[in-house]
Write a protein that holds these residues in place. Structure first.
Motif, short mmCIF file in Angstrom:
data_model
loop_
_atom_site.label_atom_id
_atom_site.label_comp_id
_atom_site.label_asym_id
_atom_site.label_seq_id
_atom_site.Cartn_x
_atom_site.Cartn_y
_atom_site.Cartn_z
N MET A 149 22.21 2.77 -10.03
CA MET A 149 22.61 4.15 -9.70
C MET A 149 23.16 4.83 -10.94
O MET A 149 23.80 4.18 -11.77
N VAL A 150 22.95 6.12 -11.04
CA VAL A 150 23.61 6.92 -12.08
C VAL A 150 25.02 7.24 -11.60
O VAL A 150 25.23 7.55 -10.43
N LEU A 151 25.99 7.19 -12.52
CA LEU A 151 27.38 7.55 -12.18
C LEU A 151 27.80 8.86 -12.84
O LEU A 151 28.76 9.49 -12.41
N ASP A 152 27.09 9.23 -13.89
CA ASP A 152 27.56 10.35 -14.70
C ASP A 152 26.41 10.80 -15.61
O ASP A 152 25.61 9.98 -16.02
N ALA A 208 25.61 2.30 -12.72
CA ALA A 208 26.10 1.15 -11.96
C ALA A 208 24.91 0.27 -11.59
O ALA A 208 23.81 0.78 -11.35
N ILE A 209 25.12 -1.04 -11.59
CA ILE A 209 24.14 -1.95 -11.00
C ILE A 209 24.90 -2.89 -10.06
O ILE A 209 26.09 -3.16 -10.27
N THR A 210 24.23 -3.33 -9.02
CA THR A 210 24.82 -4.33 -8.13
C THR A 210 24.28 -5.70 -8.51
O THR A 210 23.07 -5.92 -8.49
N VAL A 242 31.72 -1.61 -18.63
CA VAL A 242 32.99 -0.89 -18.61
C VAL A 242 33.96 -1.54 -17.62
O VAL A 242 35.16 -1.62 -17.83
N ASP A 243 33.41 -2.02 -16.52
CA ASP A 243 34.25 -2.52 -15.43
C ASP A 243 33.35 -3.28 -14.45
O ASP A 243 32.14 -3.05 -14.42
N VAL A 278 33.58 -3.76 -10.38
CA VAL A 278 34.32 -3.46 -9.15
C VAL A 278 34.02 -4.63 -8.20
O VAL A 278 33.05 -4.61 -7.46
N TYR A 332 32.76 -5.09 -4.42
CA TYR A 332 31.41 -4.60 -4.08
C TYR A 332 30.34 -5.10 -5.06
O TYR A 332 29.19 -4.67 -4.95
N ILE A 378 29.84 -4.30 -8.00
CA ILE A 378 29.32 -3.17 -8.77
C ILE A 378 29.70 -3.33 -10.24
O ILE A 378 30.89 -3.39 -10.57
N VAL A 417 29.83 -1.57 -13.70
CA VAL A 417 29.80 -0.22 -14.28
C VAL A 417 29.43 -0.34 -15.76
O VAL A 417 30.07 -1.08 -16.51
#
Lengths: 180, 180
Positions: B38-41, B47-49, B123-124, B126, B129, B131, B133
């Motif tokens: 997914m695009v975040l910005d 993001a990838i799962t 970056v992170d 999460v 979930y 996720i 980042v």
């Protein structure tokens, strides 16, 4: 629209279609166009990126509910139109002739004209990244609909339409959840 | 492959293609197939799962680096093959004849055969979930490549190929970032 097995709902989101997301703020319905979506789990957990720059965000955050509706290529101008005006001053259901269908578990409406609809609860909002985590709780698919090709937003004002389908089910058998 | 403006890199991910993600664990390279992205910005945050069920996850988490490579329809069997074996016992670059290109900012390699490559820093993560980042830091696009149609994983073992392109740039002008 017939009910769809929840365990199959991820197959609506995984290919990356642009979607319409409906909300209800306790008073009125609204709908926004979202192309930043992701599957989080085979059990119908999804993520979308949105935030306070979208008028729908407040309703989504406060009601903790929405419906993800999947439009097809024949709805391209509805998708773009919904994405380029605001519920703050426009009743988008009226403007774009979208037919509301009452959802079973959430106040946000499903959209009759779309190929599929997924009723969702907001599980969490990962605020630093504007990630809204959704749990799908019921899904519907209009298999009688002739046009089934989804749209993919490129992000530059162009959209790619679903083309041909390649089948690799046999190669992937061991990687797919049971029943998919 | 020529350099691509970072502010345009989101247009590679927004349409929802299945991607290859390369990592380097400090010792060896690996590559996995990921369709949950997914695009975040607009500023190239994605993001990838993924999680510990993928062998690449440890390298991704510990090295905090990867390259997202965008394959096209001619690479369908590479995409499925990479996604159905494990780096724990397979050198996938050798097995699938993928040519590594040294990245500029990360140890994970770019892939010559792909349409585009995005060097990324983690970056992170999460964790509730799964996720991951990512911040894109450099992007490359092979405009000389004949085949440019991306693949979209449906999740049931089938893949949809990019079809025709619909242009709505004029209607969307006010919603697009400058220069896109």
């Amino acid at each position: 629209m017939e009910s769809m097995q929840m365990g199959r709902a991820f197959t609506l989101i995984e290919p990356g279609p642009v979607v319409l997301v409906t909300t209800n703020d306790g008073n009125k319905d609204n709908v926004m166009t979202i192309s930043w979506t992701m599957v989080l789990d085979f059990s119908a957990e999804f993520a979308i990126t949105t935030g306070s720059w979208n008028y729908s965000y407040t309703a989504l955050r406060d009601s903790k509910e929405c419906v993800i509706a999947i439009p097809t290529v024949d709805l391209i101008d509805t998708v773009v139109g919904v994405g380029t005006c605001s519920g703050s001053d426009t009743d988008k259901f009226t403007k774009f002739n979208l037919t509301r269908v009452q959802a079973k578990h959430v106040r946000a409406p499903a959209i009759r004209e779309c190929l599929a609809n997924i009723e969702c609860k907001v599980v969490d909002i990962v605020t630093p990244y504007n990630i809204v985590v959704l749990q799908g709780i019921a899904a519907y698919f209009d298999s009688a609909r002739g046009e089934k090709r989804m749209l993919h937003a490129v992000g530059d004002g162009t959209f790619t339409v679903d083309g041909r389908v390649i089948d690799r089910k046999k190669m992937m058998r061991d990687k797919l959840p049971n029943g998919i």
